[in-house]
Enzyme design. Structure first.
Site, PDB file in Angstrom:
ATOM      1  N   GLU A 287      44.679  43.792  34.241  1.00  0.00           N
ATOM      2  CA  GLU A 287      45.590  42.670  34.442  1.00  0.00           C
ATOM      3  C   GLU A 287      46.685  42.681  33.388  1.00  0.00           C
ATOM      4  O   GLU A 287      46.631  43.427  32.419  1.00  0.00           O
ATOM      5  CB  GLU A 287      44.842  41.329  34.404  1.00  0.00           C
ATOM      6  N   ASN A 289      48.794  40.131  30.736  1.00  0.00           N
ATOM      7  CA  ASN A 289      48.935  38.816  30.111  1.00  0.00           C
ATOM      8  C   ASN A 289      50.417  38.617  29.808  1.00  0.00           C
ATOM      9  O   ASN A 289      50.982  39.338  28.986  1.00  0.00           O
ATOM     10  CB  ASN A 289      48.114  38.707  28.823  1.00  0.00           C
ATOM     11  N   ARG A 291      52.354  36.821  28.112  1.00  0.00           N
ATOM     12  CA  ARG A 291      52.560  35.951  26.941  1.00  0.00           C
ATOM     13  C   ARG A 291      52.143  36.740  25.727  1.00  0.00           C
ATOM     14  O   ARG A 291      51.650  37.856  25.863  1.00  0.00           O
ATOM     15  CB  ARG A 291      51.686  34.702  27.063  1.00  0.00           C
TER      16      ARG A 291
HETATM   17  P1  ADP Z   1      39.815  37.248  32.006  1.00  0.00           P
HETATM   18  O1  ADP Z   1      41.248  37.167  32.438  1.00  0.00           O
HETATM   19  O2  ADP Z   1      38.979  36.119  32.484  1.00  0.00           O
HETATM   20  O3  ADP Z   1      39.650  37.543  30.565  1.00  0.00           O
HETATM   21  P2  ADP Z   1      39.559  40.043  32.745  1.00  0.00           P
HETATM   22  O4  ADP Z   1      39.911  40.533  34.096  1.00  0.00           O
HETATM   23  O5  ADP Z   1      40.544  40.278  31.637  1.00  0.00           O
HETATM   24  O6  ADP Z   1      39.221  38.490  32.831  1.00  0.00           O
HETATM   25  O7  ADP Z   1      38.159  40.661  32.319  1.00  0.00           O
HETATM   26  C1  ADP Z   1      37.511  40.274  31.120  1.00  0.00           C
HETATM   27  C2  ADP Z   1      36.404  41.242  30.788  1.00  0.00           C
HETATM   28  O8  ADP Z   1      35.471  41.331  31.863  1.00  0.00           O
HETATM   29  C3  ADP Z   1      36.868  42.665  30.579  1.00  0.00           C
HETATM   30  O9  ADP Z   1      37.352  42.895  29.277  1.00  0.00           O
HETATM   31  C4  ADP Z   1      35.568  43.437  30.848  1.00  0.00           C
HETATM   32  O10 ADP Z   1      34.696  43.381  29.751  1.00  0.00           O
HETATM   33  C5  ADP Z   1      34.957  42.645  31.985  1.00  0.00           C
HETATM   34  N1  ADP Z   1      35.337  43.219  33.304  1.00  0.00           N
HETATM   35  C6  ADP Z   1      36.296  42.789  34.145  1.00  0.00           C
HETATM   36  N2  ADP Z   1      36.374  43.574  35.248  1.00  0.00           N
HETATM   37  C7  ADP Z   1      35.438  44.537  35.119  1.00  0.00           C
HETATM   38  C8  ADP Z   1      35.014  45.655  35.908  1.00  0.00           C
HETATM   39  N3  ADP Z   1      35.578  45.952  37.094  1.00  0.00           N
HETATM   40  N4  ADP Z   1      34.013  46.442  35.431  1.00  0.00           N
HETATM   41  C9  ADP Z   1      33.429  46.166  34.247  1.00  0.00           C
HETATM   42  N5  ADP Z   1      33.769  45.130  33.457  1.00  0.00           N
HETATM   43  C10 ADP Z   1      34.761  44.317  33.875  1.00  0.00           C
END
Ligand code: ADP
Length: 439
Positions: A287, A289, A291
């Site tokens: 994703e 961010n 900001r």
């Molecule tokens: P948020 O925006 O809620 O922080 P993210 O999409 O950035 O969510 O994901 C946060 C964390 O979740 C990642 O750093 C990772 O540790 C875990 N994560 C997210 N997607 C996956 C995936 N497809 N496989 C394994 N871990 C994941």
């Protein structure tokens, strides 16, 4: 040129922005809730306005109050900080409509990136590798079953509007899929007023590696290298470092190139971060961010670039004053987030010092840590010529920190920093949960 900034935030990020304003000769105006009238940022800023009662929903999350404060105090720009309304397209638009400069990317860009399904589509279009997953949101359980079967379990169900690790469910077998979709969707509906969920292949114990960028309004995008944020608890970052022990030169070059391509394809201005998961040597877009991030100082220490200063400059219409070739990552930096476990009054506070140390905090003796807001109370950073030097320094600094009146995670941070697996550099996002089980 921006003359005066309203800082629509609180805590350590507010102090960080006030400091940048002071150095740039910009007038800083703080907003504060009734619970924050004695805050350090309010004390330090040139001016301050009360915007409502303690609950964030009645103060820091009220666009009207924030914009009125900016108009009343004759500010020409609003800095949203991190959290609160920093990724709200509605707020960004309202700020622009009021004739004020928004210190961030355009509202439409924030809106697009805030929908993770849309963001993923734009990454695919820019030629950036993404985690295999559902083609868009999940609309039908039978269809989701089919897709999950094709990808193979485990999969992860995630909220399209998610943030802060909320609205995520790991699914290890088909029997659990339907329930997980329901739970994640309900959680997302409650937290983000949007129950839309999508699905991805769940990568086991990957690395979380992200790349910082700065972009100006003339189409220039420069990346500032990576940060490794694999030390997480319940998907929330606790320790961040740069460079990453998991990234070799080849991967670094590819990630940098992909990051710049994606941001160049967007209508983007300011500071931003692209988050990747690194798995078996391949990076996958997760994703953006839109900001500044909590962990931005890690990159400041290894590049010498003041990210907030540059963010303010480019959002004020200036060109980036450096190009990719001017950026050198040297040495090593690490950040430990110190979180309060309990609210309370700070009875004693002695921040550590010495060479290679940086503390970003808003604490002072006598300060009341409020139960109303985020638990982050201090970001402790150290710099070293290499990782061991930086981590040995962090160990010393955490020992030196005196913080009384509240309980924090300082001891846990020490355990992480000195853990042989962490020291070896070979660990993933599951590391902390593994050592929690050991303890
Ligand atoms: P948020 O925006 O809620 O922080 P993210 O999409 O950035 O969510 O994901 C946060 C964390 O979740 C990642 O750093 C990772 O540790 C875990 N994560 C997210 N997607 C996956 C995936 N497809 N496989 C394994 N871990 C994941």
């Amino acid at each position: 040129m921006i003359q005066s900034i309203l800082i629509a935030n609180r805590g350590e990020i507010a102090v960080r922005v006030v400091r940048a304003c002071k150095e740039m000769g910009i007038r800083s105006v703080m907003v504060y809730s009734e619970a924050d009238k004695d805050s350090l940022a309010v004390r330090m800023a040139d001016d301050a306005v009360c915007i409502g009662p303690a609950p964030a929903s009645e103060s820091y999350l009220k666009p009207k109050n924030l914009i009125s404060a900016a108009v009343l105090k004759r500010c020409d720009a609003i800095h949203p900080g991190v959290g609160f309304l920093s990724e709200s397209p509605g707020f960004a638009k309202a700020v622009a409509d009021a004739g004020l400069i928004w210190i961030g990317p355009p509202a439409a860009t924030i809106g697009m990136l805030g929908d993770k399904v849309e963001a993923k589509r734009s990454a695919i279009e820019a030629g950036v590798p993404v985690i295999p997953g559902s083609d868009g949101p999940i609309t039908d359980v039978a269809d989701a079953r089919k897709q999950a079967k094709k990808m193979g379990y485990p999969v992860i169900v995630k909220a399209a509007s998610g943030g802060g690790g909320k609205g995520m469910r790991i699914v290890r077998s088909e029997d659990d899929l339907e329930g997980a979709i329901k739970i994640a969707s309900n959680e997302a509906e409650k937290a983000f007023s949007d129950g839309t969920v999508y699905m991805e292949k769940y990568l086991e114990n990957p690395r979380h590696v992200e790349v910082q960028i700065l972009a100006d309004s003339y189409g220039n995008v420069v990346h500032l290298g990576e940060r490794d944020c694999s030390v997480q608890f319940k998907h929330q970052k606790l320790v961040e470092e740069s460079p990453s022990t998991a990234v070799d030169e080849k991967t670094r070059a590819k990630m940098g190139k992909d990051t710049v391509s994606l941001f160049k394809s967007l209508d983007y201005v300011g500071a931003g971060t692209i988050e990747f998961l690194l798995y078996e040597g391949q990076h996958y877009f997760m994703e953006v961010n839109a900001r500044v991030q909590v962990e931005h100082p890690v990159t400041e220490l290894v590049t010498g670039i003041d990210i907030i200063r540059e963010q303010i400059k480019v959002c004020g219409g200036e060109k980036l004053s450096f190009s990719q070739d001017d950026i050198n990552v040297s040495g090593y930096a690490v950040e430990c987030r110190i979180n309060a476990r309990t609210p309370g009054r700070i009875t004693e506070y002695l921040p550590p010092g010495g060479y290679g140390v940086r503390i970003d905090s808003f604490l002072y003796p006598g300060y009341m840590v409020s139960p109303f807001y985020d638990s982050l109370v201090a970001k402790v950073l150290t710099y070293g010529r290499d990782r061991n030097e930086g981590l040995d320094r962090m160990n010393r600094v955490l020992d030196e920190l005196v913080l009384e009146g509240i309980t924090t995670n300082c001891e846990e941070q020490k355990r992480i920093i000195n853990h042989p697996v962490f020291r070896s550099g070979a660990f993933g996002t599951g590391f902390l949960e593994q050592i929690e089980e050991e303890a």
